[in-house]
Write a protein that holds these residues in place. Structure first.
Motif, short mmCIF file in Angstrom:
data_model
loop_
_atom_site.label_atom_id
_atom_site.label_comp_id
_atom_site.label_asym_id
_atom_site.label_seq_id
_atom_site.Cartn_x
_atom_site.Cartn_y
_atom_site.Cartn_z
N CYS A 36 45.09 37.80 41.67
CA CYS A 36 44.48 38.78 42.39
C CYS A 36 45.85 39.63 43.10
O CYS A 36 45.96 39.43 44.21
N THR A 50 43.34 44.13 40.03
CA THR A 50 43.15 43.40 38.95
C THR A 50 41.86 42.83 38.88
O THR A 50 41.51 42.59 37.86
N GLU A 53 39.63 45.41 37.28
CA GLU A 53 39.72 45.66 35.96
C GLU A 53 39.06 44.52 35.02
O GLU A 53 38.44 44.65 34.04
N GLN A 54 39.35 43.34 35.50
CA GLN A 54 38.74 42.17 34.85
C GLN A 54 37.12 42.10 35.03
O GLN A 54 36.38 41.70 33.83
#
Length: 120
Positions: A36, A50, A53-54
Motif C-alpha cells: 500500500c 496502489t 489500481e488493484q
C-alpha cells in the motif's frame, strides 16, 4: 419517494454458507500481498494509489466470474471486501487479503436492510 424506494425491491436472501463462499471467492481475486504505497490523506478521506489500481483489476476479474443467481449479492460483497481492504491499507504498508476478518465482512453485509442472511 422514500416509501417507494423502501418497498420497490425485495431483499436479497442468501445463506450464510453461500455468502461465505462468495466472500472467499472475492478474496481470491485480490493478489496475495498488496503493498500500500503512494498513500494520500485528505480531510475526511484516505486512499492508496496502489490499492486503487488493484481494485480496478479486481472489478475486471469480477466480470469474468459466473456468479449465477448470486450476481447482485456478489457485487455488494465485493464492495464490502474492498472496504475492509481499504481500511487495512490505512494502517498497514502491506495488506494480505486472505487474512481479512471474513466474519466481520459477513456481519457488515447482513446489517443492511436490503439483505437477509439465513443460517441454512
Amino acid at each position: 419517494m422514500n416509501d417507494f424506494l423502501q418497498d420497490a425491491f425485495e431483499p436479497l436472501i442468501i445463506s450464510r454458507t453461500d455468502l461465505e463462499r462468495i466472500v472467499l471467492k472475492l478474496l481470491e481475486l485480490w493478489p496475495e500481498n498488496i503493498a500500500c504505497g503512494q498513500k494520500e490523506f485528505g480531510p475526511n478521506s484516505f486512499t492508496s494509489r496502489t490499492l486503487t489500481e488493484q481494485g480496478r483489476v479486481v472489478r475486471r476479474k469480477f466480470e469474468d466470474v459466473n456468479w449465477g443467481d448470486n450476481t447482485d449479492i456478489a457485487a455488494v460483497a465485493m464492495d464490502f471486501v474492498g472496504l475492509a481492504i481499504k481500511v487495512c491499507s490505512k494502517y498497514l504498508t502491506v495488506v494480505h487479503p486472505n487474512e481479512i476478518d471474513i466474519e466481520m465482512v459477513i456481519y457488515d453485509i447482513s446489517a443492511r436492510d436490503d439483505i437477509v442472511v439465513t443460517e441454512t
